[in-house]
Design a protein around this motif. Structure first.
Motif, PDB file in Angstrom:
ATOM      1  N   UNK A   1      -2.950  -5.197 -15.637  1.00  0.00           N
ATOM      2  CA  UNK A   1      -2.991  -5.375 -14.181  1.00  0.00           C
ATOM      3  C   UNK A   1      -1.863  -6.274 -13.715  1.00  0.00           C
ATOM      4  N   UNK A   2      -1.635  -7.384 -14.406  1.00  0.00           N
ATOM      5  CA  UNK A   2      -0.544  -8.286 -14.040  1.00  0.00           C
ATOM      6  C   UNK A   2       0.795  -7.584 -14.196  1.00  0.00           C
ATOM      7  N   UNK A   3       0.940  -6.812 -15.261  1.00  0.00           N
ATOM      8  CA  UNK A   3       2.191  -6.071 -15.461  1.00  0.00           C
ATOM      9  C   UNK A   3       2.437  -5.112 -14.300  1.00  0.00           C
ATOM     10  N   UNK A   4       1.397  -4.446 -13.834  1.00  0.00           N
ATOM     11  CA  UNK A   4       1.535  -3.516 -12.708  1.00  0.00           C
ATOM     12  C   UNK A   4       1.886  -4.269 -11.429  1.00  0.00           C
ATOM     13  N   UNK A   5       1.297  -5.450 -11.231  1.00  0.00           N
ATOM     14  CA  UNK A   5       1.612  -6.237 -10.042  1.00  0.00           C
ATOM     15  C   UNK A   5       3.068  -6.720 -10.066  1.00  0.00           C
ATOM     16  N   UNK A   6       3.553  -7.070 -11.252  1.00  0.00           N
ATOM     17  CA  UNK A   6       4.958  -7.466 -11.378  1.00  0.00           C
ATOM     18  C   UNK A   6       5.873  -6.310 -10.995  1.00  0.00           C
ATOM     19  N   UNK A   7       5.517  -5.110 -11.425  1.00  0.00           N
ATOM     20  CA  UNK A   7       6.320  -3.935 -11.081  1.00  0.00           C
ATOM     21  C   UNK A   7       6.327  -3.685  -9.574  1.00  0.00           C
ATOM     22  N   UNK A   8       5.190  -3.922  -8.915  1.00  0.00           N
ATOM     23  CA  UNK A   8       5.120  -3.755  -7.461  1.00  0.00           C
ATOM     24  C   UNK A   8       6.036  -4.760  -6.774  1.00  0.00           C
ATOM     25  N   UNK A   9       6.009  -6.007  -7.213  1.00  0.00           N
ATOM     26  CA  UNK A   9       6.856  -7.037  -6.612  1.00  0.00           C
ATOM     27  C   UNK A   9       8.333  -6.711  -6.804  1.00  0.00           C
ATOM     28  N   UNK A  10       8.682  -6.179  -7.969  1.00  0.00           N
ATOM     29  CA  UNK A  10      10.072  -5.791  -8.201  1.00  0.00           C
ATOM     30  C   UNK A  10      10.459  -4.569  -7.380  1.00  0.00           C
TER      31      UNK A  10
ATOM     32  N   UNK B   1       0.827  -1.211   0.000  1.00  0.00           N
ATOM     33  CA  UNK B   1       0.000   0.000   0.000  1.00  0.00           C
ATOM     34  C   UNK B   1       0.861   1.261   0.000  1.00  0.00           C
ATOM     35  N   UNK B   2       2.132   1.124   0.418  1.00  0.00           N
ATOM     36  CA  UNK B   2       3.028   2.271   0.446  1.00  0.00           C
ATOM     37  C   UNK B   2       3.599   2.604  -0.933  1.00  0.00           C
ATOM     38  N   UNK B   3       3.573   1.639  -1.846  1.00  0.00           N
ATOM     39  CA  UNK B   3       4.198   1.864  -3.155  1.00  0.00           C
ATOM     40  C   UNK B   3       3.214   1.823  -4.315  1.00  0.00           C
ATOM     41  N   UNK B   4       1.993   1.339  -4.095  1.00  0.00           N
ATOM     42  CA  UNK B   4       1.061   1.217  -5.217  1.00  0.00           C
ATOM     43  C   UNK B   4      -0.367   1.050  -4.715  1.00  0.00           C
ATOM     44  N   UNK B   5      -1.299   1.423  -5.574  1.00  0.00           N
ATOM     45  CA  UNK B   5      -2.706   1.185  -5.309  1.00  0.00           C
ATOM     46  C   UNK B   5      -3.073  -0.190  -5.876  1.00  0.00           C
ATOM     47  N   UNK B   6      -3.400  -1.117  -5.011  1.00  0.00           N
ATOM     48  CA  UNK B   6      -3.806  -2.460  -5.424  1.00  0.00           C
ATOM     49  C   UNK B   6      -5.279  -2.627  -5.088  1.00  0.00           C
ATOM     50  N   UNK B   7      -6.088  -2.823  -6.117  1.00  0.00           N
ATOM     51  CA  UNK B   7      -7.531  -2.877  -5.918  1.00  0.00           C
ATOM     52  C   UNK B   7      -7.954  -4.090  -5.104  1.00  0.00           C
TER      53      UNK B   7
ATOM     54  N   UNK C   1      11.505 -20.087 -14.386  1.00  0.00           N
ATOM     55  CA  UNK C   1      11.015 -20.428 -15.721  1.00  0.00           C
ATOM     56  C   UNK C   1      10.804 -19.172 -16.550  1.00  0.00           C
ATOM     57  N   UNK C   2      10.636 -19.369 -17.864  1.00  0.00           N
ATOM     58  CA  UNK C   2      10.318 -18.248 -18.737  1.00  0.00           C
ATOM     59  C   UNK C   2       8.993 -17.634 -18.317  1.00  0.00           C
ATOM     60  N   UNK C   3       8.936 -16.323 -18.319  1.00  0.00           N
ATOM     61  CA  UNK C   3       7.739 -15.621 -17.865  1.00  0.00           C
ATOM     62  C   UNK C   3       6.890 -15.196 -19.062  1.00  0.00           C
ATOM     63  N   UNK C   4       5.670 -15.692 -19.078  1.00  0.00           N
ATOM     64  CA  UNK C   4       4.694 -15.317 -20.094  1.00  0.00           C
ATOM     65  C   UNK C   4       3.572 -14.551 -19.391  1.00  0.00           C
ATOM     66  N   UNK C   5       3.575 -13.226 -19.523  1.00  0.00           N
ATOM     67  CA  UNK C   5       2.595 -12.411 -18.813  1.00  0.00           C
ATOM     68  C   UNK C   5       1.165 -12.722 -19.239  1.00  0.00           C
ATOM     69  N   UNK C   6       0.976 -13.022 -20.505  1.00  0.00           N
ATOM     70  CA  UNK C   6      -0.364 -13.347 -20.998  1.00  0.00           C
ATOM     71  C   UNK C   6      -0.894 -14.605 -20.322  1.00  0.00           C
ATOM     72  N   UNK C   7      -0.015 -15.581 -20.145  1.00  0.00           N
ATOM     73  CA  UNK C   7      -0.407 -16.828 -19.493  1.00  0.00           C
ATOM     74  C   UNK C   7      -0.767 -16.602 -18.028  1.00  0.00           C
TER      75      UNK C   7
END
Length: 438
Positions: A274-283, A233-239, A257-263
């Motif tokens: 949304x998944x791309x944004x969540x990946x950025x939060x984790x990084x 919550x300190x770095x991003x708005x997660x719905x 493993x190889x990362x397939x964002x669509x998968x």
């Protein structure tokens, strides 16, 4: 020049260090492990007015800053303290009144403090030394990048390595091979330990003071809950925290493993953005990294799929739901979890080189691959990881293909679970994985 077997043996255990750690744990004092990053941090603080230390929560940043020389003698403030946080917002310069060497922990909670630090450093060149620490990747925060541009050095503290736990110095295997120095062939006195207990427990410093597996599980349960309910919550708005947790689980099953964002988006029932944004939060919170492929053309390196890695293999195992040794030993992802553990150590060692080495992997469209490629300037080393205790020529097939297509590379290392150090080719050597982890 070749190293002697004695130079590369890393199997010894410093019993006195472990005893001291156990005694400190039972006496109620915080456990402090000597971190390989400390000399770099000390050197950076001697020559730069502002040094920023980031890393995931619970990797040991605060303990290092309060226990290591010379920082243990600096004025210390943490923005976890509400009084200090209020002071930082209302009268920031008062935090260093009468002091010239200052540590500010969890600084991401008070970004307004950064402009005052910038003014103090600019107004009095060579007068102040600030060491700023935070659990978020401060480089990704716009306020930090704008305030500290050209004034700060950034370092990352990762989870504990096995060598740090054992009180061993950082291994030189990687830097030696990059410089063309190959280990001497021989046999280690001990086989590398079974990795499964390490994969189940994880590598956060607090976990090494917990004896029972169920204690490790409870610790990780609390860690993930705190991360979801507080940190992100300190770095991003997660719905939806439920959706975010589901993405974490799906990524845990794909670590190494190889990362397939669509998968991932399809399996999570979420949109790709949304998944791309969540990946950025984790990084941004240092829990996850996308490792890019290695190619001859640097301009096309980012156009291919990356590999997904968690910063702590134990967190990936926990999120994936493998709670017992028996379940983990039979998991189809076991090899990928082991590679994640090796990735952790490679990441730390790459960070000790100046400048920091770049970590990649290599894979061709025909299926030839090498687990890791370490690139330092114009030099590169391929690294293949196998859990086998009987390494053979066939296990190095990917390394041979890599060197065939990249003859300028220094060579290749085959990490394995046995005791033997043996040359498989003029530019390929097989070594026990314990020589990398310390």
């Amino acid at each position: 020049m070749e190293l002697t077997l004695r130079d590369v043996r890393r199997q010894g255990r410093l019993g006195c260090v472990i005893i001291q750690v156990v005694n400190r744990f039972h006496s109620g004092q915080p456990v402090y492990y000597q971190r390989w990053l400390t000399p770099l941090l000390q050197a950076a603080c001697e020559t730069h007015p502002i040094v920023v230390l980031t890393g995931a929560r619970q990797v040991g940043k605060s303990t290092l800053l309060q226990r290591a020389e010379p920082f243990c003698h600096w004025r210390y403030h943490t923005m976890d303290d509400f009084d200090a946080l209020s002071q930082a917002r209302e009268h920031p310069a008062s935090l260093w009144a009468g002091a010239y060497e200052v540590v500010v922990d969890e600084v991401q909670k008070a970004p307004e403090l950064l402009m005052s630090i910038k003014r103090a450093v600019d107004a009095h060149p060579g007068h102040y030394r600030f060491l700023l620490s935070g659990s978020a990747n401060l480089l990704r925060m716009k306020s930090v990048s704008e305030s500290l541009a050209g004034r700060a050095v950034y370092l990352v503290l990762d989870p504990l390595t096995l060598g740090e736990w054992h009180g061993q110095p950082a291994p030189t295997l990687l830097s030696d091979v990059l410089d063309g120095r190959w280990p001497e062939e021989g046999v280690l006195p001990e086989t590398p330990p079974d990795p499964i207990p390490f994969l189940r427990r994880g590598f956060m410093p607090a976990l090494f003071g917990l004896a029972r597996p169920e204690d490790h599980l409870r610790w990780w349960e609390g860690y993930v809950a705190t991360y979801l309910e507080r940190d992100i919550r300190q770095v991003s708005q997660v719905e939806s925290l439920v959706d975010f947790r589901r993405v974490m689980v799906l990524l845990a099953l794909r670590s190494g493993q190889l990362l397939n964002q669509s998968e991932v988006a399809r399996d999570a029932g979420l949109s790709q953005p949304t998944v791309h944004r969540y990946l950025n939060v984790l990084e941004a919170t240092h829990l996850f990294e996308r490792v890019p492929p290695y190619m001859s053309s640097r301009t096309t390196r980012l156009l291919k799929s990356p590999r997904a890695f968690w910063s702590d293999a134990g967190l990936a195992v926990f999120l994936a739901g493998y709670f017992s040794a028996d379940e983990l030993s039979k998991a189809r992802e076991l090899g990928a979890f082991f590679e994640t553990m090796i990735y952790q150590h490679l990441r730390v060692i790459c960070g000790l080189l100046t400048p920091r080495a770049k970590l990649h992997f290599w894979r061709t469209q025909s299926g030839s691959e090498v687990d890791f490629v370490v690139e330092h300037g114009r030099r590169a080393v391929g690294i293949e990881v196998k859990m086998t205790d009987a390494p053979a020529y066939r296990h190095a097939a990917g390394l041979f293909k890599f060197l065939e297509q990249h003859p300028q590379a220094v060579g290749g290392i085959l990490l394995h679970g046995g005791r033997h150090i043996q040359r498989l080719d003029e530019k390929i050597i097989a070594v026990p994985w314990s020589l990398l982890t310390g």
